[in-house]
Motif scaffolding. Sequence first.
Motif, PDB file in Angstrom:
ATOM      1  N   GLN A 124       0.482   9.772  -6.542  1.00 19.57           N
ATOM      2  CA  GLN A 124      -0.595  10.268  -5.677  1.00 19.57           C
ATOM      3  C   GLN A 124      -0.399  11.750  -5.366  1.00 19.57           C
TER       4      GLN A 124
ATOM      5  N   ASN B 202      -8.389   1.815  -4.549  1.00 19.71           N
ATOM      6  CA  ASN B 202      -8.085   3.204  -4.195  1.00 19.71           C
ATOM      7  C   ASN B 202      -9.148   3.660  -3.209  1.00 19.71           C
TER       8      ASN B 202
ATOM      9  N   LYS C  67       3.502   6.878  -4.384  1.00 28.51           N
ATOM     10  CA  LYS C  67       3.326   8.101  -3.590  1.00 28.51           C
ATOM     11  C   LYS C  67       3.599   9.351  -4.430  1.00 28.51           C
TER      12      LYS C  67
ATOM     13  N   ARG D 295      -5.337   6.425  -0.539  1.00 29.56           N
ATOM     14  CA  ARG D 295      -4.610   5.189  -0.209  1.00 29.56           C
ATOM     15  C   ARG D 295      -4.874   4.179  -1.311  1.00 29.56           C
ATOM     16  N   THR D 296      -3.806   3.591  -1.818  1.00 33.02           N
ATOM     17  CA  THR D 296      -3.893   2.545  -2.824  1.00 33.02           C
ATOM     18  C   THR D 296      -3.290   1.286  -2.232  1.00 33.02           C
ATOM     19  N   SER D 297      -4.002   0.166  -2.365  1.00 32.37           N
ATOM     20  CA  SER D 297      -3.481  -1.092  -1.835  1.00 32.37           C
ATOM     21  C   SER D 297      -3.816  -2.231  -2.793  1.00 32.37           C
TER      22      SER D 297
ATOM     23  N   THR E 176      -7.050  12.159   1.895  1.00 26.97           N
ATOM     24  CA  THR E 176      -6.050  11.097   1.902  1.00 26.97           C
ATOM     25  C   THR E 176      -6.395  10.092   0.819  1.00 26.97           C
TER      26      THR E 176
ATOM     27  N   SER F 181       0.829  -1.205   0.000  1.00 25.80           N
ATOM     28  CA  SER F 181       0.000   0.000   0.000  1.00 25.80           C
ATOM     29  C   SER F 181       0.862   1.252   0.000  1.00 25.80           C
TER      30      SER F 181
ATOM     31  N   PRO G 225       5.480   1.318  -3.490  1.00 25.46           N
ATOM     32  CA  PRO G 225       4.880   2.426  -2.740  1.00 25.46           C
ATOM     33  C   PRO G 225       5.593   3.761  -2.946  1.00 25.46           C
TER      34      PRO G 225
ATOM     35  N   SER H 181       0.103   5.634   0.679  1.00 27.30           N
ATOM     36  CA  SER H 181      -0.888   6.606   1.117  1.00 27.30           C
ATOM     37  C   SER H 181      -0.277   8.006   1.114  1.00 27.30           C
ATOM     38  N   SER H 182      -1.057   8.981   0.637  1.00 27.71           N
ATOM     39  CA  SER H 182      -0.633  10.382   0.601  1.00 27.71           C
ATOM     40  C   SER H 182      -1.811  11.258   0.999  1.00 27.71           C
ATOM     41  N   SER H 183      -1.510  12.391   1.644  1.00 26.99           N
ATOM     42  CA  SER H 183      -2.561  13.311   2.093  1.00 26.99           C
ATOM     43  C   SER H 183      -2.212  14.739   1.711  1.00 26.99           C
TER      44      SER H 183
END
Length: 144
Positions: A132, A90, A129, A106-108, A104, A5, A125, A7-9
């Motif tokens: 993202q 996603n 990122k 998040r891709t997994s 946020t 996964s 990842p 994740s970016s915010s």
Amino acid sequence: MGQVSASSSIAVAADPQRALEAIADYEKVRPRILSAHYRDYKVVEGGQGAGTVAEWTLQATEKRSRNIHAVVSVSDSIVTERDSNSTLVNTWTVTPDGTGSRVTLRTSWKGAGGIAGIFEGIFAPLGLKKIQAEVLANLQRELS
């Protein structure tokens, strides 16, 4: 196979409802916020929120691409895109943040096994990122 996964915010200058509506707008907003890593984007069904089906090719690296057939669901402050072609998911989550919102992404997915899986778990990842971050920066501009 392990779970991989990224994740970016980002903070956006829009209230949570407006941010969520923009994220779930696959007809107008989504094509404007996608980075150059996305090719052949099209809406297959719907276009606004839950029930939308969209397709695109994600060109993660020069040699790695993935054809996505995303089925969209929306629940409260979350937009989820499940790829029918793989285990990729996603998840866009919107939360209040001062006078605006925090988004946020998040891709997994279930990664490969063995040595390939170890490398995928380390390097995928990092690249994702960056992708993202571009998409979220474009969303931030869209909502400013």
